[in-house]
Design a protein around this motif. Structure first.
Motif, PDB file in Angstrom:
ATOM      1  N   THR A 197       0.791  -1.233   0.000  1.00 51.92           N
ATOM      2  CA  THR A 197       0.000   0.000   0.000  1.00 51.92           C
ATOM      3  C   THR A 197       0.819   1.277   0.000  1.00 51.92           C
ATOM      4  O   THR A 197       0.287   2.348  -0.349  1.00 51.92           O
ATOM      5  CB  THR A 197      -0.924   0.037   1.236  1.00 51.92           C
ATOM      6  N   GLY A 198       2.069   1.200   0.430  1.00 54.91           N
ATOM      7  CA  GLY A 198       2.847   2.427   0.613  1.00 54.91           C
ATOM      8  C   GLY A 198       2.492   3.178   1.873  1.00 54.91           C
ATOM      9  O   GLY A 198       3.075   4.227   2.161  1.00 54.91           O
ATOM     10  N   GLU A 199       1.531   2.674   2.641  1.00 56.07           N
ATOM     11  CA  GLU A 199       1.157   3.281   3.921  1.00 56.07           C
ATOM     12  C   GLU A 199       2.044   2.712   5.028  1.00 56.07           C
ATOM     13  O   GLU A 199       2.669   1.654   4.875  1.00 56.07           O
ATOM     14  CB  GLU A 199      -0.313   3.001   4.230  1.00 56.07           C
ATOM     15  N   HIS A 200       2.059   3.413   6.174  1.00 55.80           N
ATOM     16  CA  HIS A 200       2.901   2.968   7.287  1.00 55.80           C
ATOM     17  C   HIS A 200       2.080   2.527   8.496  1.00 55.80           C
ATOM     18  O   HIS A 200       2.283   1.434   9.021  1.00 55.80           O
ATOM     19  CB  HIS A 200       3.873   4.072   7.701  1.00 55.80           C
ATOM     20  N   ALA A 201       1.172   3.360   8.939  1.00 58.27           N
ATOM     21  CA  ALA A 201       0.371   3.031  10.123  1.00 58.27           C
ATOM     22  C   ALA A 201      -0.521   1.835   9.823  1.00 58.27           C
ATOM     23  O   ALA A 201      -1.119   1.748   8.747  1.00 58.27           O
ATOM     24  CB  ALA A 201      -0.484   4.224  10.535  1.00 58.27           C
ATOM     25  N   PRO A 202      -0.637   0.884  10.756  1.00 57.01           N
ATOM     26  CA  PRO A 202      -1.479  -0.287  10.502  1.00 57.01           C
ATOM     27  C   PRO A 202      -2.898   0.055  10.072  1.00 57.01           C
ATOM     28  O   PRO A 202      -3.449  -0.587   9.166  1.00 57.01           O
ATOM     29  CB  PRO A 202      -1.455  -1.023  11.848  1.00 57.01           C
ATOM     30  N   SER A 203      -3.491   1.075  10.690  1.00 54.53           N
ATOM     31  CA  SER A 203      -4.866   1.423  10.331  1.00 54.53           C
ATOM     32  C   SER A 203      -4.963   1.897   8.891  1.00 54.53           C
ATOM     33  O   SER A 203      -5.936   1.586   8.181  1.00 54.53           O
ATOM     34  CB  SER A 203      -5.401   2.510  11.275  1.00 54.53           C
ATOM     35  N   ASP A 204      -3.951   2.618   8.417  1.00 57.14           N
ATOM     36  CA  ASP A 204      -3.957   3.104   7.039  1.00 57.14           C
ATOM     37  C   ASP A 204      -3.704   1.974   6.056  1.00 57.14           C
ATOM     38  O   ASP A 204      -4.298   1.932   4.969  1.00 57.14           O
ATOM     39  CB  ASP A 204      -2.908   4.201   6.859  1.00 57.14           C
ATOM     40  N   VAL A 205      -2.824   1.051   6.440  1.00 60.26           N
ATOM     41  CA  VAL A 205      -2.567  -0.122   5.588  1.00 60.26           C
ATOM     42  C   VAL A 205      -3.850  -0.925   5.407  1.00 60.26           C
ATOM     43  O   VAL A 205      -4.238  -1.284   4.285  1.00 60.26           O
ATOM     44  CB  VAL A 205      -1.467  -1.007   6.209  1.00 60.26           C
ATOM     45  N   ALA A 206      -4.519  -1.225   6.508  1.00 58.86           N
ATOM     46  CA  ALA A 206      -5.734  -2.038   6.447  1.00 58.86           C
ATOM     47  C   ALA A 206      -6.827  -1.335   5.649  1.00 58.86           C
ATOM     48  O   ALA A 206      -7.528  -1.970   4.846  1.00 58.86           O
ATOM     49  CB  ALA A 206      -6.223  -2.352   7.861  1.00 58.86           C
ATOM     50  N   ALA A 207      -6.974  -0.028   5.856  1.00 57.36           N
ATOM     51  CA  ALA A 207      -8.013   0.712   5.133  1.00 57.36           C
ATOM     52  C   ALA A 207      -7.753   0.696   3.630  1.00 57.36           C
ATOM     53  O   ALA A 207      -8.687   0.563   2.826  1.00 57.36           O
ATOM     54  CB  ALA A 207      -8.075   2.149   5.645  1.00 57.36           C
ATOM     55  N   ALA A 208      -6.490   0.832   3.229  1.00 56.22           N
ATOM     56  CA  ALA A 208      -6.164   0.821   1.806  1.00 56.22           C
ATOM     57  C   ALA A 208      -6.476  -0.533   1.181  1.00 56.22           C
ATOM     58  O   ALA A 208      -7.024  -0.620   0.071  1.00 56.22           O
ATOM     59  CB  ALA A 208      -4.690   1.178   1.611  1.00 56.22           C
ATOM     60  N   LEU A 209      -6.147  -1.606   1.875  1.00 60.01           N
ATOM     61  CA  LEU A 209      -6.406  -2.935   1.325  1.00 60.01           C
ATOM     62  C   LEU A 209      -7.894  -3.274   1.319  1.00 60.01           C
ATOM     63  O   LEU A 209      -8.350  -4.067   0.492  1.00 60.01           O
ATOM     64  CB  LEU A 209      -5.624  -3.987   2.117  1.00 60.01           C
ATOM     65  N   ALA A 210      -8.649  -2.667   2.231  1.00 61.12           N
ATOM     66  CA  ALA A 210     -10.089  -2.930   2.290  1.00 61.12           C
ATOM     67  C   ALA A 210     -10.825  -2.377   1.072  1.00 61.12           C
ATOM     68  O   ALA A 210     -11.991  -2.715   0.849  1.00 61.12           O
ATOM     69  CB  ALA A 210     -10.685  -2.354   3.573  1.00 61.12           C
ATOM     70  N   THR A 211     -10.165  -1.558   0.257  1.00 60.09           N
ATOM     71  CA  THR A 211     -10.783  -1.117  -0.995  1.00 60.09           C
ATOM     72  C   THR A 211     -10.769  -2.217  -2.042  1.00 60.09           C
ATOM     73  O   THR A 211     -11.515  -2.155  -3.020  1.00 60.09           O
ATOM     74  CB  THR A 211     -10.065   0.129  -1.553  1.00 60.09           C
ATOM     75  N   ASP A 212      -9.905  -3.226  -1.847  1.00 65.09           N
ATOM     76  CA  ASP A 212      -9.790  -4.343  -2.794  1.00 65.09           C
ATOM     77  C   ASP A 212     -10.440  -5.627  -2.290  1.00 65.09           C
ATOM     78  O   ASP A 212     -10.756  -6.503  -3.098  1.00 65.09           O
ATOM     79  CB  ASP A 212      -8.320  -4.659  -3.081  1.00 65.09           C
ATOM     80  N   HIS A 213     -10.582  -5.767  -0.974  1.00 63.42           N
ATOM     81  CA  HIS A 213     -10.980  -7.041  -0.392  1.00 63.42           C
ATOM     82  C   HIS A 213     -12.062  -6.817   0.672  1.00 63.42           C
ATOM     83  O   HIS A 213     -12.013  -5.836   1.419  1.00 63.42           O
ATOM     84  CB  HIS A 213      -9.772  -7.739   0.242  1.00 63.42           C
ATOM     85  N   ALA A 214     -12.987  -7.762   0.756  1.00 63.21           N
ATOM     86  CA  ALA A 214     -14.076  -7.640   1.726  1.00 63.21           C
ATOM     87  C   ALA A 214     -13.582  -7.747   3.157  1.00 63.21           C
ATOM     88  O   ALA A 214     -14.146  -7.121   4.061  1.00 63.21           O
ATOM     89  CB  ALA A 214     -15.137  -8.711   1.458  1.00 63.21           C
ATOM     90  N   VAL A 215     -12.533  -8.553   3.386  1.00 62.10           N
ATOM     91  CA  VAL A 215     -11.992  -8.734   4.733  1.00 62.10           C
ATOM     92  C   VAL A 215     -10.475  -8.669   4.662  1.00 62.10           C
ATOM     93  O   VAL A 215      -9.850  -9.399   3.886  1.00 62.10           O
ATOM     94  CB  VAL A 215     -12.429 -10.076   5.352  1.00 62.10           C
ATOM     95  N   VAL A 216      -9.885  -7.803   5.476  1.00 62.08           N
ATOM     96  CA  VAL A 216      -8.433  -7.706   5.620  1.00 62.08           C
ATOM     97  C   VAL A 216      -8.085  -8.111   7.044  1.00 62.08           C
ATOM     98  O   VAL A 216      -8.596  -7.530   8.000  1.00 62.08           O
ATOM     99  CB  VAL A 216      -7.939  -6.269   5.357  1.00 62.08           C
ATOM    100  N   ALA A 217      -7.215  -9.106   7.173  1.00 57.80           N
ATOM    101  CA  ALA A 217      -6.686  -9.491   8.486  1.00 57.80           C
ATOM    102  C   ALA A 217      -5.205  -9.148   8.472  1.00 57.80           C
ATOM    103  O   ALA A 217      -4.388  -9.883   7.894  1.00 57.80           O
ATOM    104  CB  ALA A 217      -6.909 -10.972   8.754  1.00 57.80           C
ATOM    105  N   LEU A 218      -4.844  -8.029   9.065  1.00 60.61           N
ATOM    106  CA  LEU A 218      -3.473  -7.539   9.060  1.00 60.61           C
ATOM    107  C   LEU A 218      -2.753  -8.107  10.278  1.00 60.61           C
ATOM    108  O   LEU A 218      -3.024  -7.718  11.421  1.00 60.61           O
ATOM    109  CB  LEU A 218      -3.458  -6.012   9.071  1.00 60.61           C
TER     110      LEU A 218
END
Length: 303
Positions: A197-218
């Motif tokens: 994602t190019g993001e650093h904070a876990p919350s930002d990483v998860a939010a970015a991936l949630a645009t592609d996937h219904a469930v993100v388990a980081l």
């Protein structure tokens, strides 16, 4: 409900130095040979946790029977292709100080072909889970990508574990995200999520991936897991206390624990808790697979 796992099967050699490493000389160590491979590990944990699981992969012809038997002992229906010319993949794992450095030769895994992934693998399957290692090599990616497309045509959900931050850095985030897009669930660790994602904070990483996937388990290692769902659900669970003997396979065990609960239609909180419990069990023992109890001795006497 059957889960089909596709991925690597490997011969692991786990090296645990018993004191500080001595450069250019001898370091007393505990060395353990055991079966591994991210996909095969995930299948083994799924089987031991009680999920009906099928596994497809490729090993050197000389090792197919042994790897099939090891997976069967964990409750896995293993469909291994025998490679006549390339040896089973091997990894040397240096496990020290709560980390593991892996020296990887994927061997026969790099020859997985469409012929190794026939349509009947999907019979009765509700979820196809793909280890990301299978998406890094062009030929293997084409074979596995074809299976993923056929799964979706049948209405079978898919999930992906990216598997390797190093391989992601080499391959490129956008390419991998395009290959994984359409998977219902994704299971990156934090390093992989940052690469993707190019993001650093876990919350930002998860939010970015949630645009592609219904469930993100980081997966956050000792800090637990952050769950983000496309419906806006967000929560974090801590890891249970556990002694770290060997962290190899903890992420694989997490995936299996999560998917075991998911296959039973349990809540995301239950899925995350099940994954963390499996990961805690994994790090408490040497090797990436669940440790199986030996069979009870049988008496030849009549009762």
């Amino acid at each position: 409900m059957t889960v089909l796992v596709v991925g690597d099967v490997i011969d692991d050699i786990v090296v645990r130095p018993l004191r500080g490493v001595t450069a250019d000389s001898d370091t007393p160590s505990a060395i353990t040979a055991c079966p591994g491979g991210s996909g095969a590990n995930q299948a083994a944990w799924l089987g031991v946790l009680g999920t009906d699981v099928r596994f497809a992969g490729r090993a050197g012809a000389a090792d197919v029977d042994a790897h099939t038997a090891a997976l069967a002992a964990a409750g896995v229906d293993a469909r291994l292709a025998a490679d006549p010319g390339t040896a089973t993949g091997r990894i040397v794992v240096l496990a020290e100080g709560g980390r593991r450095d892996m020296y990887t030769d994927r061997g026969a895994n790099l020859n997985l072909s469409p012929a190794d992934l026939p349509d009947d693998l999907l019979d009765g399957v509700r979820l196809l889970h793909v280890s990301g290692y299978s998406l890094f090599h062009p030929g293997v990616r084409d074979a596995v990508g074809g299976l993923m497309r056929r799964a979706r045509e049948r209405g079978v959900d898919t999930s992906v574990d990216p598997g390797s931050a190093a391989f992601l850095a080499h391959t490129g985030a956008e390419a991998f995200r395009a290959w994984a897009r359409g998977a219902r669930l994704i299971f990156p660790n934090l390093d992989e999520g940052r690469q993707l994602t190019g993001e650093h904070a876990p919350s930002d990483v998860a939010a970015a991936l949630a645009t592609d996937h219904a469930v993100v388990a980081l997966k956050l290692g000792a800090d637990g897991v952050l769950i983000a769902a496309g419906d806006g659900t967000r929560f974090r669970l801590p890891s249970p206390p556990a002694e770290v003997v060997d962290p190899t396979g903890a992420g694989d065990a997490f995936c299996a624990g999560f998917l075991t609960a998911w296959a039973s239609d349990r809540s995301l909180e239950d899925c995350a808790g099940s994954g963390l419990a499996a990961a805690a069990s994994a790090i408490a023992a040497v090797g990436a697979r669940p440790h199986l109890s030996p069979p009870a001795p049988q008496s030849d006497r009549a009762p």
